[in-house]
Design a protein around this motif. Structure first.
Motif, PDB file in Angstrom:
ATOM      1  N   GLY A 171       0.831  -1.197   0.000  1.00 14.38           N
ATOM      2  CA  GLY A 171       0.000   0.000   0.000  1.00 14.38           C
ATOM      3  C   GLY A 171       0.862   1.242   0.000  1.00 14.38           C
ATOM      4  N   GLY A 172       0.215   2.388  -0.005  1.00 16.02           N
ATOM      5  CA  GLY A 172       0.926   3.646  -0.069  1.00 16.02           C
ATOM      6  C   GLY A 172       0.929   4.385   1.255  1.00 16.02           C
ATOM      7  N   CYS A 173       1.728   5.431   1.303  1.00 17.41           N
ATOM      8  CA  CYS A 173       1.857   6.267   2.495  1.00 17.41           C
ATOM      9  C   CYS A 173       0.845   7.406   2.412  1.00 17.41           C
ATOM     10  CB  CYS A 173       3.280   6.819   2.581  1.00 17.41           C
ATOM     11  SG  CYS A 173       3.591   7.813   4.057  1.00 17.41           S
ATOM     12  N   THR A 174       0.187   7.672   3.518  1.00 14.64           N
ATOM     13  CA  THR A 174      -0.765   8.777   3.568  1.00 14.64           C
ATOM     14  C   THR A 174      -0.114  10.048   4.103  1.00 14.64           C
ATOM     15  OG1 THR A 174      -1.483   8.204   5.796  1.00 14.64           O
ATOM     16  CG2 THR A 174      -2.704   7.199   3.951  1.00 14.64           C
ATOM     17  N   PHE A 175       1.140   9.953   4.526  1.00 12.78           N
ATOM     18  CA  PHE A 175       1.879  11.071   5.117  1.00 12.78           C
ATOM     19  C   PHE A 175       1.116  11.655   6.304  1.00 12.78           C
ATOM     20  CE2 PHE A 175       3.183  11.009   0.585  1.00 12.78           C
ATOM     21  CZ  PHE A 175       4.499  10.640   0.791  1.00 12.78           C
ATOM     22  N   CYS A 176       0.531  10.765   7.098  1.00 13.48           N
ATOM     23  CA  CYS A 176      -0.260  11.188   8.256  1.00 13.48           C
ATOM     24  C   CYS A 176       0.609  11.734   9.383  1.00 13.48           C
ATOM     25  CB  CYS A 176      -1.111  10.030   8.765  1.00 13.48           C
ATOM     26  SG  CYS A 176      -0.128   8.644   9.413  1.00 13.48           S
ATOM     27  N   GLY A 177       1.869  11.318   9.439  1.00 13.68           N
ATOM     28  CA  GLY A 177       2.776  11.798  10.479  1.00 13.68           C
ATOM     29  C   GLY A 177       2.804  10.959  11.737  1.00 13.68           C
ATOM     30  N   ASP A 178       2.031   9.882  11.789  1.00 12.87           N
ATOM     31  CA  ASP A 178       2.008   9.050  12.993  1.00 12.87           C
ATOM     32  C   ASP A 178       3.388   8.467  13.301  1.00 12.87           C
ATOM     33  OD1 ASP A 178      -0.661   9.592  13.310  1.00 12.87           O
ATOM     34  OD2 ASP A 178      -1.362   7.640  12.585  1.00 12.87           O
ATOM     35  N   CYS A 179       4.118   8.047  12.272  1.00 10.18           N
ATOM     36  CA  CYS A 179       5.456   7.477  12.497  1.00 10.18           C
ATOM     37  C   CYS A 179       6.403   8.529  13.068  1.00 10.18           C
ATOM     38  CB  CYS A 179       6.025   6.878  11.214  1.00 10.18           C
ATOM     39  SG  CYS A 179       6.174   8.040   9.837  1.00 10.18           S
ATOM     40  N   THR A 180       6.309   9.741  12.550  1.00  4.37           N
ATOM     41  CA  THR A 180       7.175  10.822  13.009  1.00  4.37           C
ATOM     42  C   THR A 180       6.877  11.173  14.460  1.00  4.37           C
ATOM     43  OG1 THR A 180       7.214  11.679  10.761  1.00  4.37           O
ATOM     44  CG2 THR A 180       7.933  13.171  12.482  1.00  4.37           C
ATOM     45  N   ARG A 181       5.602  11.252  14.792  1.00  2.00           N
ATOM     46  CA  ARG A 181       5.218  11.573  16.170  1.00  2.00           C
ATOM     47  C   ARG A 181       5.609  10.464  17.133  1.00  2.00           C
ATOM     48  NH1 ARG A 181       1.117  13.873  13.268  1.00  2.00           N
ATOM     49  NH2 ARG A 181      -0.227  12.052  13.323  1.00  2.00           N
ATOM     50  N   ALA A 182       5.656   9.235  16.668  1.00  2.00           N
ATOM     51  CA  ALA A 182       5.987   8.104  17.547  1.00  2.00           C
ATOM     52  C   ALA A 182       7.486   7.959  17.796  1.00  2.00           C
ATOM     53  CB  ALA A 182       5.452   6.805  16.938  1.00  2.00           C
ATOM     54  N   CYS A 183       8.311   8.615  17.008  1.00  2.00           N
ATOM     55  CA  CYS A 183       9.768   8.468  17.128  1.00  2.00           C
ATOM     56  C   CYS A 183      10.287   9.158  18.381  1.00  2.00           C
ATOM     57  CB  CYS A 183      10.465   9.027  15.887  1.00  2.00           C
ATOM     58  SG  CYS A 183      12.254   8.886  15.958  1.00  2.00           S
ATOM     59  N   PRO A 184      10.845   8.388  19.319  1.00  2.90           N
ATOM     60  CA  PRO A 184      11.323   8.993  20.564  1.00  2.90           C
ATOM     61  C   PRO A 184      12.736   9.579  20.462  1.00  2.90           C
ATOM     62  CG  PRO A 184      11.599   6.629  20.689  1.00  2.90           C
ATOM     63  CD  PRO A 184      10.930   6.921  19.360  1.00  2.90           C
ATOM     64  N   THR A 185      13.452   9.317  19.380  1.00  2.00           N
ATOM     65  CA  THR A 185      14.853   9.718  19.309  1.00  2.00           C
ATOM     66  C   THR A 185      15.115  10.949  18.457  1.00  2.00           C
ATOM     67  OG1 THR A 185      15.327   8.353  17.368  1.00  2.00           O
ATOM     68  CG2 THR A 185      15.530   7.302  19.533  1.00  2.00           C
ATOM     69  N   GLY A 186      14.133  11.414  17.691  1.00  2.00           N
ATOM     70  CA  GLY A 186      14.348  12.548  16.801  1.00  2.00           C
ATOM     71  C   GLY A 186      14.942  12.147  15.463  1.00  2.00           C
ATOM     72  N   ALA A 187      14.990  10.842  15.181  1.00  2.00           N
ATOM     73  CA  ALA A 187      15.490  10.390  13.879  1.00  2.00           C
ATOM     74  C   ALA A 187      14.514  10.741  12.769  1.00  2.00           C
ATOM     75  CB  ALA A 187      15.750   8.884  13.904  1.00  2.00           C
ATOM     76  N   LEU A 188      13.246  10.927  13.131  1.00  2.00           N
ATOM     77  CA  LEU A 188      12.212  11.353  12.186  1.00  2.00           C
ATOM     78  C   LEU A 188      11.727  12.733  12.604  1.00  2.00           C
ATOM     79  CD1 LEU A 188      10.097   8.056  11.970  1.00  2.00           C
ATOM     80  CD2 LEU A 188      12.013   8.766  10.528  1.00  2.00           C
TER      81      LEU A 188
END
Length: 165
Positions: free
Chosen positions: A66-83
């Motif tokens: 499937g495709g990415c919706t660019f919802c930002g959930d992965c970025t918000r979940a990143c605890p290290t600032g890598a995203l």
């Protein structure tokens, strides 16, 4: 070198290692590999389930389901600032030579699934057509990758053109 594992590839003698799509907002270059702990929080947060771990334990985006919706959930979940939120997504769709339409078989599934309308088919001699993907309109979401029955659509990194002085 733009891929976080590029240094490891070089040291292991893999001189032709290819860049892989990291989750949206991934830090550039080696900074991502240094910041990411491989905790998997981004993958668990991804509602589309397109974030997997590579052989190094780092997250990669796999558009085969499937495709990415660019919802930002992965970025918000990143605890290290890598995203980082708001960072550009440096990937765009690309049609390879296995495209059915370019080989005389009517298909156009990728065009049907492209919400950005970035894929058009240019007629060719002999009744065939080849897909043309507008890099300015394409978001790189990958919604066109999974429905392609020939597996001809993939994501390619945007490259900055280097010109001599």
């Amino acid at each position: 070198m733009t891929d976080p594992s590029a240094r490891r590839d070089l040291l292991r003698g893999r001189f032709t290692a290819t860049a892989v799509p990291r989750p949206p907002g991934a830090l550039a270059g080696l900074a991502f590999g240094e910041a990411c702990t491989g905790c998997g929080d981004c993958a668990r947060a991804c509602g589309a389930a397109i974030i997997l771990c590579d052989g190094e334990g780092l997250p990669v985006v796999d558009m085969r389901e499937g495709g990415c919706t660019f919802c930002g959930d992965c970025t918000r979940a990143c605890p290290t600032g890598a995203l980082m939120p708001g960072a550009p997504w440096p990937w765009r769709a690309e049609a390879g030579p296995a495209c059915l339409d370019a080989n005389g078989i009517q298909c156009r599934a990728c065009e049907d699934f492209c919400d950005a309308a970035a894929i058009r088919f240019r007629p060719m001699i002999g009744g065939r057509a080849r897909p043309v993907i507008d890099p300015e309109t394409c978001t790189g979401c990958g919604a066109c990758v999974a429905p392609c029955p020939a597996g001809a659509i993939s994501l390619s990194p945007l490259t900055s053109e280097i010109r001599p002085c």
